[in-house]
Design a protein around this motif. Structure first.
Motif, PDB file in Angstrom:
ATOM      1  N   SER A  97       0.830  -1.204   0.000  1.00  0.00           N
ATOM      2  CA  SER A  97       0.000   0.000   0.000  1.00  0.00           C
ATOM      3  C   SER A  97       0.867   1.257   0.000  1.00  0.00           C
ATOM      4  CB  SER A  97      -0.924   0.008   1.216  1.00  0.00           C
ATOM      5  OG  SER A  97      -1.826  -1.074   1.180  1.00  0.00           O
ATOM      6  N   ALA A  98       1.926   1.243   0.816  1.00  0.00           N
ATOM      7  CA  ALA A  98       2.832   2.398   0.848  1.00  0.00           C
ATOM      8  C   ALA A  98       3.474   2.626  -0.511  1.00  0.00           C
ATOM      9  CB  ALA A  98       3.905   2.188   1.912  1.00  0.00           C
ATOM     10  N   ARG A  99       3.806   1.539  -1.183  1.00  0.00           N
ATOM     11  CA  ARG A  99       4.410   1.681  -2.513  1.00  0.00           C
ATOM     12  C   ARG A  99       3.431   2.313  -3.495  1.00  0.00           C
ATOM     13  NH1 ARG A  99       8.709  -2.963  -3.736  1.00  0.00           N
ATOM     14  NH2 ARG A  99       9.247  -3.610  -1.629  1.00  0.00           N
ATOM     15  N   MET A 100       2.203   1.800  -3.518  1.00  0.00           N
ATOM     16  CA  MET A 100       1.238   2.291  -4.489  1.00  0.00           C
ATOM     17  C   MET A 100       0.771   3.707  -4.162  1.00  0.00           C
ATOM     18  SD  MET A 100       0.890  -0.040  -6.800  1.00  0.00           S
ATOM     19  CE  MET A 100       2.656  -0.354  -6.585  1.00  0.00           C
ATOM     20  N   ILE A 101       0.583   4.007  -2.874  1.00  0.00           N
ATOM     21  CA  ILE A 101       0.138   5.348  -2.487  1.00  0.00           C
ATOM     22  C   ILE A 101       1.185   6.387  -2.869  1.00  0.00           C
ATOM     23  CG2 ILE A 101      -0.365   6.841  -0.516  1.00  0.00           C
ATOM     24  CD1 ILE A 101      -1.640   4.377   0.829  1.00  0.00           C
ATOM     25  N   THR A 102       2.434   6.151  -2.486  1.00  0.00           N
ATOM     26  CA  THR A 102       3.490   7.111  -2.801  1.00  0.00           C
ATOM     27  C   THR A 102       3.748   7.184  -4.298  1.00  0.00           C
ATOM     28  OG1 THR A 102       5.131   5.368  -2.302  1.00  0.00           O
ATOM     29  CG2 THR A 102       4.623   6.953  -0.562  1.00  0.00           C
ATOM     30  N   LEU A 103       3.557   6.068  -5.010  1.00  0.00           N
ATOM     31  CA  LEU A 103       3.718   6.104  -6.457  1.00  0.00           C
ATOM     32  C   LEU A 103       2.663   6.990  -7.096  1.00  0.00           C
ATOM     33  CD1 LEU A 103       5.066   5.145  -9.047  1.00  0.00           C
ATOM     34  CD2 LEU A 103       3.606   3.111  -8.991  1.00  0.00           C
ATOM     35  N   ALA A 104       1.395   6.813  -6.708  1.00  0.00           N
ATOM     36  CA  ALA A 104       0.325   7.625  -7.283  1.00  0.00           C
ATOM     37  C   ALA A 104       0.534   9.108  -6.998  1.00  0.00           C
ATOM     38  CB  ALA A 104      -1.026   7.164  -6.735  1.00  0.00           C
ATOM     39  N   ILE A 105       0.903   9.424  -5.759  1.00  0.00           N
ATOM     40  CA  ILE A 105       1.093  10.826  -5.398  1.00  0.00           C
ATOM     41  C   ILE A 105       2.278  11.423  -6.144  1.00  0.00           C
ATOM     42  CG2 ILE A 105       1.736  12.356  -3.492  1.00  0.00           C
ATOM     43  CD1 ILE A 105       0.042  10.601  -1.662  1.00  0.00           C
ATOM     44  N   ASN A 106       3.356  10.665  -6.292  1.00  0.00           N
ATOM     45  CA  ASN A 106       4.548  11.211  -6.937  1.00  0.00           C
ATOM     46  C   ASN A 106       4.446  11.239  -8.451  1.00  0.00           C
ATOM     47  OD1 ASN A 106       7.033  11.964  -5.159  1.00  0.00           O
ATOM     48  ND2 ASN A 106       6.024  10.268  -4.103  1.00  0.00           N
TER      49      ASN A 106
END
Length: 539
Positions: free
Chosen positions: A429-438
């Protein structure tokens, strides 16, 4: 005498047969179990390859999709963000559903949906349909991703077999990431962009057959209830933040609608935190962050998506539009960025076993940062081709290869076995959340940097000029001057002059992204090292 001897021989023969039979019965399940584990491992690796190809092959065709589907820069961002946000939405829910209804069953369902979604993506006739299809593909891809980690953990619970299985998974993931750009570029050059998606249909069929034959069913008899409100509030918060960053520049960050979206996102995030800290069996257990090894490794996941993975979305535009390479040449250049992720995961795992993840993960993040700074230096060399930035690409890819596998093993291994699934879900989840935001944040920075350079170069001071719209076109790779541009020098500028100015502005914008990625991942590397080396982590 002869009869007695015959009886003894007969008895001895029967005893031998019984011993052989018992040995056969006791040993026969081992080859069968090994065979099933092999099939399961191949299924997991194919699923990982599909997920990796979807990440690395699609960016290289984004410039083509912009032209064919008549999309703009914002839609290009959403083609990728629709996938990542949908993936994030289902990650934790998939873990709960898999624990309750069976990991094999959910894994098989995710594979089928991924194949159907890939078929729909290839059938899309405009950007809106493709984005909607990508939502389904991202949801099924996220479910498939969380299940394959659970399958590996169940069928290879410990020892050398577990290490080899996770290493094989990391290598195949690297193959998909490494060769995805050239696969996407070659497909566009030789066939049609649709086959970049349709290739997953065949892979899904093969993966489905292997999963049915090899994956063992498993479930948790004490599985918790599905946290529907947690899913809804977290998804709303992520979507709102991404929408605010992506669309805020057009409507204004301080506009009433922009501030309303930002406020609603913050409120959704606050409600999510309040709910998850009060219920008995939360989807997102924040208490796990007290485990310092887990938190230090999680910063490794965040660091990779603050730099490497978000930048890969835009790097094909840099190679194709700013540097003028074709799809195949851009795919070959991208190999320098992604191919090291194939070579270095086993090295990173060995280094983690020898020197501990507390040193390897921050060192890997710093290597990514050095690669980005080296890319920035190469982009300023004045050379017309991609050669000056390739050493930085190689170094950044090597850093990711050193970081990725130790991060995965450390997040799942730093908590007890009963919480490994939850820890894996938080990591993903941390990977996907930070990926979407960045993805959204890098797009915003690129447009702003291009806009500032265009204003300085063109010397136009007119309220009639929509600099954000013009910069968005240039950032998407459209270097042709607008038909109705209100430039005072439009009549004498010429298309070639405007294209040269736009290309220089685009190269400058990518230099800003390289500096941002290098700085962000380096700061996170230092924070990760500090958390790892705290007294609680040592204890």
């Amino acid at each position: 005498m002869h009869g007695l001897l015959a009886q003894r021989r007969h008895a001895h023969f029967l005893e031998s047969v019984m011993q052989v039979s018992e040995a056969a019965v006791s040993t026969s399940p081992i080859p069968l179990r090994t065979q099933r584990n092999t099939l399961a491992l191949i299924a997991v690796c194919l699923a990982a390859m599909m997920f990796a190809l979807e990440i690395s092959s699609v960016p290289v065709i984004l410039p083509t999709l912009e032209v064919v589907l008549h999309g703009d820069f914002g839609q290009i961002q959403w083609i990728m963000n629709a996938y990542t946000i949908a993936c994030t939405t289902v990650l934790m829910a998939t873990g709960t559903l898999a624990d309750r209804f069976g990991r094999k069953r959910i894994f098989i369902g995710a594979i089928v949906l991924f194949g159907i979604a890939s078929l729909l993506c290839g059938l899309a006739w405009n950007s809106a349909v493709l984005i909607a299809s990508r939502v389904l593909q991202g949801a099924s891809g996220g479910a498939m991703l969380i299940c394959l980690v659970a399958v590996l953990s169940h069928q290879f619970p410990q020892g050398a077999q577990r290490a080899r299985a996770f290493s094989a998974w990391g290598i195949v993931l690297g193959i998909g990431l490494g060769f995805g750009p050239i696969v996407g570029g070659a497909i566009v050059a030789l066939a049609n962009w649709k086959w970049v998606f349709w290739i997953h249909v065949g892979l899904a069929v093969a993966t489905l057959a292997l999963a049915v034959a090899g994956v063992q069913e498993s479930r948790d008899p004490q599985a918790r209830r599905l946290d529907v409100w947690g899913m809804a509030t977290l998804s709303a918060a992520i979507f709102g933040f991404v929408w605010f960053i992506t669309q805020g520049a057009d409507g204004g960050f301080t506009s009433a609608s922009g501030l309303a979206i930002l406020g609603a996102s913050a409120a959704s995030l606050a409600v999510f935190y309040a709910m998850e800290t009060r219920i008995a069996h939360p989807m997102f257990d924040f208490s796990v962050f007290r485990v310092r090894n887990f938190s230090g490794a999680l910063l490794g996941s965040v660091g990779m998506n603050f730099s490497f993975w978000a930048f890969i979305i835009y790097l094909p535009i840099y190679f194709q539009r700013a540097l003028g390479e074709g799809p195949v040449a851009a795919g070959l250049s991208l190999l320098a960025y992604t191919l090291p992720t194939l070579v270095f995961p086993p090295i990173g795992e060995r280094l983690a076993l020898r020197y501990q993840p507390a040193f390897v993960i921050p060192a890997g993040l710093l290597t990514i940062g050095l690669g980005f700074f080296l890319m920035w230096a190469g982009s300023r060399s004045g050379h017309a081709g991609a050669l000056p930035v390739l050493p930085g690409c190689l170094l950044a890819g090597a850093g990711l290869g050193l970081t990725n596998t130790p991060v995965t093993n450390t997040t799942t291994g730093s908590v007890c076995a009963a919480r490994a699934g939850m820890a894996s879900g938080i990591d993903m989840s941390a990977r996907m959340i930070t990926l979407a935001i960045n993805i959204a944040l890098m797009g915003f920075l690129l447009v702003e940097a291009v806009s500032m350079r265009l204003q300085a170069a063109l010397g136009v001071h007119s309220a009639d000029v929509s600099w954000n719209a013009l910069a968005s076109r240039v950032a998407a790779g459209d270097l042709v001057p607008p038909v109705a541009a209100p430039f005072t020098s439009a009549a004498t500028m010429g298309a070639a002059h405007f294209e040269a100015i736009s290309r220089a502005a685009l190269i400058h914008g990518f230099g800003v992204l390289m500096l941002y990625g290098g700085t962000a991942v380096s700061v996170l590397a230092v924070l990760s090292f500090c958390i790892f080396r705290s007294k609680q982590a040592q204890a």
